[in-house]
Design an enzyme around this catalytic site. Structure first.
Site, PDB file in Angstrom:
ATOM      1  N   GLU A   1      23.471  -4.294  22.481  1.00 14.97           N
ATOM      2  CA  GLU A   1      23.439  -3.007  21.736  1.00 14.97           C
ATOM      3  C   GLU A   1      24.648  -2.634  21.186  1.00 14.97           C
ATOM      4  O   GLU A   1      25.547  -3.048  21.517  1.00 14.97           O
ATOM      5  CB  GLU A   1      23.432  -1.975  23.045  1.00 14.97           C
ATOM      6  CG  GLU A   1      22.980  -0.606  22.467  1.00 14.97           C
ATOM      7  CD  GLU A   1      22.726   0.517  23.578  1.00 14.97           C
ATOM      8  OE1 GLU A   1      22.046   1.508  23.112  1.00 14.97           O
ATOM      9  OE2 GLU A   1      23.560   0.297  24.640  1.00 14.97           O
TER      10      GLU A   1
ATOM     11  N   GLY B   1      31.200  -0.473  29.338  1.00 18.09           N
ATOM     12  CA  GLY B   1      31.332  -0.123  30.987  1.00 18.09           C
ATOM     13  C   GLY B   1      30.339  -0.589  31.808  1.00 18.09           C
ATOM     14  O   GLY B   1      30.327  -1.270  32.793  1.00 18.09           O
ATOM     15  N   ALA B   2      29.238  -0.570  31.196  1.00 19.72           N
ATOM     16  CA  ALA B   2      27.733  -1.018  31.765  1.00 19.72           C
ATOM     17  C   ALA B   2      26.843  -1.346  30.701  1.00 19.72           C
ATOM     18  O   ALA B   2      26.926  -0.351  29.932  1.00 19.72           O
ATOM     19  CB  ALA B   2      27.380  -0.551  33.226  1.00 19.72           C
ATOM     20  N   MET B   3      25.705  -1.845  30.811  1.00 19.16           N
ATOM     21  CA  MET B   3      24.635  -2.048  29.894  1.00 19.16           C
ATOM     22  C   MET B   3      23.303  -2.372  30.470  1.00 19.16           C
ATOM     23  O   MET B   3      22.990  -3.161  31.473  1.00 19.16           O
ATOM     24  CB  MET B   3      24.893  -3.240  28.937  1.00 19.16           C
ATOM     25  CG  MET B   3      23.817  -3.301  27.982  1.00 19.16           C
ATOM     26  SD  MET B   3      23.708  -2.058  26.727  1.00 19.16           S
ATOM     27  CE  MET B   3      21.850  -1.876  26.265  1.00 19.16           C
ATOM     28  N   GLU B   4      22.401  -1.420  30.110  1.00 22.56           N
ATOM     29  CA  GLU B   4      21.157  -1.478  30.827  1.00 22.56           C
ATOM     30  C   GLU B   4      20.067  -2.275  30.671  1.00 22.56           C
ATOM     31  O   GLU B   4      18.727  -2.034  30.440  1.00 22.56           O
ATOM     32  CB  GLU B   4      20.676   0.070  30.532  1.00 22.56           C
ATOM     33  CG  GLU B   4      20.018   0.398  29.061  1.00 22.56           C
ATOM     34  CD  GLU B   4      21.150   1.011  28.389  1.00 22.56           C
ATOM     35  OE1 GLU B   4      20.833   1.624  27.291  1.00 22.56           O
ATOM     36  OE2 GLU B   4      22.268   0.935  28.598  1.00 22.56           O
ATOM     37  N   ASN B   5      20.396  -3.620  30.257  1.00 22.95           N
ATOM     38  CA  ASN B   5      19.573  -4.646  29.898  1.00 22.95           C
ATOM     39  C   ASN B   5      18.432  -4.651  31.131  1.00 22.95           C
ATOM     40  O   ASN B   5      18.791  -4.513  32.301  1.00 22.95           O
ATOM     41  CB  ASN B   5      20.115  -5.829  30.037  1.00 22.95           C
ATOM     42  CG  ASN B   5      21.316  -6.348  29.364  1.00 22.95           C
ATOM     43  OD1 ASN B   5      21.684  -5.920  27.955  1.00 22.95           O
ATOM     44  ND2 ASN B   5      22.591  -6.309  29.928  1.00 22.95           N
TER      45      ASN B   5
ATOM     46  N   GLU C   1      22.580   3.588  35.135  1.00 19.95           N
ATOM     47  CA  GLU C   1      21.836   2.270  34.490  1.00 19.95           C
ATOM     48  C   GLU C   1      20.436   2.124  34.845  1.00 19.95           C
ATOM     49  O   GLU C   1      19.553   1.728  34.126  1.00 19.95           O
ATOM     50  CB  GLU C   1      22.812   1.070  34.691  1.00 19.95           C
ATOM     51  CG  GLU C   1      24.403   1.091  34.194  1.00 19.95           C
ATOM     52  CD  GLU C   1      24.393   1.310  32.540  1.00 19.95           C
ATOM     53  OE1 GLU C   1      23.272   1.099  31.928  1.00 19.95           O
ATOM     54  OE2 GLU C   1      25.271   2.131  32.252  1.00 19.95           O
TER      55      GLU C   1
ATOM     56  N   HIS D   1      17.875   4.178  33.102  1.00 23.61           N
ATOM     57  CA  HIS D   1      17.752   3.532  31.957  1.00 23.61           C
ATOM     58  C   HIS D   1      16.314   2.771  32.041  1.00 23.61           C
ATOM     59  O   HIS D   1      15.812   2.530  31.038  1.00 23.61           O
ATOM     60  CB  HIS D   1      18.793   2.852  31.307  1.00 23.61           C
ATOM     61  CG  HIS D   1      19.969   3.471  30.621  1.00 23.61           C
ATOM     62  ND1 HIS D   1      19.354   4.547  29.432  1.00 23.61           N
ATOM     63  CD2 HIS D   1      21.187   3.760  30.776  1.00 23.61           C
ATOM     64  CE1 HIS D   1      20.521   5.043  28.975  1.00 23.61           C
ATOM     65  NE2 HIS D   1      21.672   4.579  29.546  1.00 23.61           N
TER      66      HIS D   1
ATOM     67  N   GLU E   1      20.809   8.030  26.490  1.00 15.40           N
ATOM     68  CA  GLU E   1      22.035   8.477  27.222  1.00 15.40           C
ATOM     69  C   GLU E   1      22.068   9.650  28.117  1.00 15.40           C
ATOM     70  O   GLU E   1      22.593   9.736  29.131  1.00 15.40           O
ATOM     71  CB  GLU E   1      23.073   8.206  26.453  1.00 15.40           C
ATOM     72  CG  GLU E   1      23.288   6.960  25.543  1.00 15.40           C
ATOM     73  CD  GLU E   1      23.312   5.751  26.730  1.00 15.40           C
ATOM     74  OE1 GLU E   1      23.482   5.836  27.943  1.00 15.40           O
ATOM     75  OE2 GLU E   1      23.141   4.500  26.350  1.00 15.40           O
TER      76      GLU E   1
END
Length: 743
Positions: free
Chosen positions: A14, A148-152, A185, A188, A207
């Site tokens: 992203e 910080g974090a990623m919602e894969n 997350e 998401h 978001e």
């Protein structure tokens, strides 16, 4: 553990980087299914969105890992991680496999996150009315991670500090942050992954919803944490603060290139959006809001949607003119200040209200109007009145019995602080709130909201600065963490703003007098039966009292630090950050050396961050210079450099000017690391907003004209605006503040 370097590979696609890994139409509206196969060294582990379908050994010390085909999804949500990884696992009550992955020897630090995730999954399944659609849900702790974090989808990646909790060494604030980030997350997985925005102009759909939903989920799991009060502090006020600038942007913003995408990851897309969702939920009702979400998600599963689709679903369920109301909030920049003219009569109250755009600059040429859901409550009132303010003015009514001996009972616009706007009262109304605050007649959300509005109005020149300070004195006996945390933030901002003024010391005396009663009440040591918020309150008030130069507090911090050096177990994690920071505040080169040594030796990233943060609190220029030099060294992970630099810039002892010179001198390296965009570059550029002179403004403007930074263009304009606001505010308030504080 043995000090040997290992390499771990992780993707972060992203917003527009999947195209760098494989050929694709890399846009959110073009979904596809993916079948991924990886050839990796035999001793390593690979994790991706879906479970492993098959592993095949090869002759050259490698293996081929084939993952199951994914559902239809956007390219930016694909992910794969390869390295030396270990995991712990559990199952949610509905049977979904949930795992936490770490580097070797750290899996037990993921136990709290695993517990939160397994408890959250059935809650989300029930709330959304749509079961989580994948077979597993992995959470991966990445040692050095820009986001910080990623919602894969099915393989969420995190910084270690956002996922790993050490019961012996982590602070309560870390525990809460982990729970919030995991909840954000995981939300998401439905809002963003299952249903994805059609184009980046609707990034807020992802978001904002995840931020709002995380608060709702945390309130469900941990009701004693009072998350909705903290939501006002963390999200509502963050959105109001940024959106009070002329250089803000609408929630739905035009996006024409990748640099414009990266600039949308700010408090408008996250916090303002989350706040207007909460306002809408309060307006239509919780259950109807939930049904509207279910209708929206069900209609667009595995597809894409736009903001209008969400409003349409809400409108059909609730029967309310949701589209007409909400369009004014997502398509326009800014928000209103509601001017309240309160008139009391026998047995009733009339509130004559008018709206205009709130701006810290005080600019009045804007004729923007919002459709504002408004409620009003009052002392001894029989209920609340509510309406949607369609035009510039409206009048609201309440039945109110006047209490004996009270000719000016309080009348509160926006009870619960659920509306996204500021409220300006006449002077006598502000004074009328003081006894209600002192007597705790108002709930915490309203006590927090009143001082927050007063501070913002004072910064905008709509009320005198002294009005905010008079109101602040009413909080001497305040005991609520959320209220104190927000009030402390406002006092700290004011402290920084006037740090070069001759009356600065008098303001610090004011701050110490305000904080001493609550500091004495909470003390340094926990009483039996204390909870999560008590620990957060203690660190907040002691830290702020010490920052205001209270000698007794600073001496106690130094004493506890020396005891900690002799016996580390003597200092509980709850207080380490405060003790380290206050010790540094009065520390010398030997303390700086000790903190740096401890940071090098620490194995928990949270502890390293605490120690590094303390090293930004020294008052000596030479020691702050050493901290800045350290920020770009191998001692500090690239993910943490900008936060460290920003903390030095927030030091009231010349930190902004010192940091700015360092950033300019090292701009090629900062630009190499962070110039592609995202939070880091925006935060780095944002440090300049603390300047208070026109000369500094000219310098900042000239530097960025000769060093174009496309990924932070809007942030540069916001910083220049903030400097101008600081200059004008000091010119307007300097003389009056000096007199008031002297008296």
């Amino acid at each position: 553990p043995k000090g040997e370097t290992r390499t771990l590979a992780v993707t972060q696609f992203e917003a527009t980087d999947a195209r760098r890994a494989f050929p694709c139409w890399d846009e959110p509206g073009l979904k596809a299914t993916f079948e991924l196969a990886m050839v990796i060294p035999s001793h390593l582990t690979a994790v991706s969105n879906t479970p492993v379908a098959r592993e095949t050994s090869r002759r050259n010390g490698t293996k081929r890992v084939l993952f199951r085909e994914t559902p239809r999804m956007s390219t930016y949500l694909l992910a794969f991680v390869v390295g030396e990884l270990e995991s712990i696992e559990g199952k949610s009550s509905d049977g979904t496999l949930v795992r936490v992955w770490t580097t070797p020897g750290r899996t037990e630090l993921g136990r709290f996150a695993l517990d939160v995730a397994t408890r959250l999954l059935p809650y989300y399944n029930d709330y959304f009315g749509i079961p989580y659609p994948l077979k597993k849900l992995d959470h991966l702790a990445i040692p050095d991670f820009a986001a910080g974090a990623m919602e894969n989808w099915g393989a969420i990646t995190y910084r270690e500090t956002a996922l790993l909790f050490d019961p012996k060494n982590s602070a309560p604030g870390t525990r809460q942050r982990i729970a919030e980030v995991v909840a954000h997350e995981m939300a998401h997985m439905w809002f963003g992954d299952l249903v994805t925005m059609a184009w980046w102009n609707d990034l807020w759909l992802n978001e904002s919803f995840a931020s709002w939903m995380a608060t709702k989920a945390m309130d469900h799991l941990f009701p004693e944490w009072e998350m909705w009060t903290q939501f006002i502090m963390d999200d509502v006020n963050a959105g109001l603060s940024l959106d009070g600038l002329e250089n803000s942007h609408p929630i739905e913003a035009d996006v024409r290139n990748p640099a414009e995408v990266s600039q949308l990851f700010d408090a408008i897309s996250y916090s303002k959006g989350a706040s207007i969702l909460r306002m809408l939920e309060q307006f239509v009702g919780e259950e109807q809001f939930r049904q509207g979400l279910h209708r929206y998600l069900s209609a667009h599963m595995f597809e894409n949607a736009r903001t209008q689709d969400l409003w349409g679903a809400m409108e059909k369920v609730s029967g309310q003119p949701v589209t007409a109301i909400m369009d004014s909030w997502v398509s326009q920049t800014g928000y209103p200040v509601i001017h309240a003219d309160i008139r009391r009569m026998s047995g009733r109250v009339e509130a004559h209200l008018s709206q205009q755009r709130f701006l810290y600059s005080g600019a009045s040429q804007y004729t923007t109007l919002w459709r504002v859901p408004i409620r009003v409550s009052a002392k001894e009132a029989s209920g609340t009145d509510s309406t949607v303010m369609e035009g510039r003015e409206t009048t609201m009514h309440l039945e109110q019995a006047l209490p004996k001996g009270d000719n000016n009972p309080w009348v509160k616009i926006n009870p619960g602080h659920t509306g996204f706007y500021r409220v300006q009262y006449a002077d006598k109304e502000w004074d009328g709130f003081i006894p209600a605050i002192e007597a705790f007649e108002l709930p915490p959300a309203d006590r927090l909201g009143l001082q927050s509005d007063a501070y913002a109005l004072a910064r905008a020149g709509l009320i005198p600065a002294m009005q905010f300070l008079r109101l602040a004195q009413a909080y001497k006996n305040e005991y609520n963490y959320g209220v104190w945390a927000d009030l402390s933030t406002n006092l700290r901002q004011l402290d920084f703003l006037i740090s070069l003024e001759p009356y600065y010391r008098q303001f610090q005396v004011f701050g110490r007098d305000l904080l001493r009663p609550i500091a004495r009440k909470v003390g340094w040591d926990a009483a039996p039966g204390e909870g999560h918020l008590d620990a957060l309150l203690r660190s907040t008030v002691l830290g702020q009292l010490g920052a205001f130069g209270d000698t007794e507090t600073l001496a106690e911090a130094q004493d506890r630090f020396q005891r900690f050096l002799d016996r580390p177990s003597s200092l509980i994690p709850d207080l380490r950050g405060v003790v380290y920071a206050l010790t540094a505040q009065t520390g010398d080169p030997s303390i700086h050396h000790t903190l740096r040594r401890l940071a090098r030796e620490a194995t928990l990233q949270e502890e390293k961050s605490r120690l590094h943060g303390a090293m930004t609190r020294f008052t000596q220029r030479s020691l702050l210079e050493q901290t800045l030099e350290m920020s770009l060294s191998p001692e500090v992970r690239p993910q943490d450099t900008v936060a460290l630099v920003g903390a030095v810039a927030s030091n009231p002892h010349g930190g902004t000017a010192l940091t700015w010179e360092y950033v300019k001198a090292n701009w090629p390296e900062f630009n190499r690391r962070y110039g592609a965009g995202g939070f880091a570059m925006m935060r780095l550029v944002g440090i300049t907003g603390g300047f208070t002179t026109l000369a500094a403004r000219r310098d900042v403007d000239e530097f960025f004209k000769s060093h174009p930074t496309p990924a932070a263009t809007r942030t540069i304009q916001q910083s220049l605006e903030r400097i101008g606001l600081n200059v004008r505010w000091l010119e307007r308030n300097r003389a009056d503040l000096a007199r008031w504080l002297a008296g």
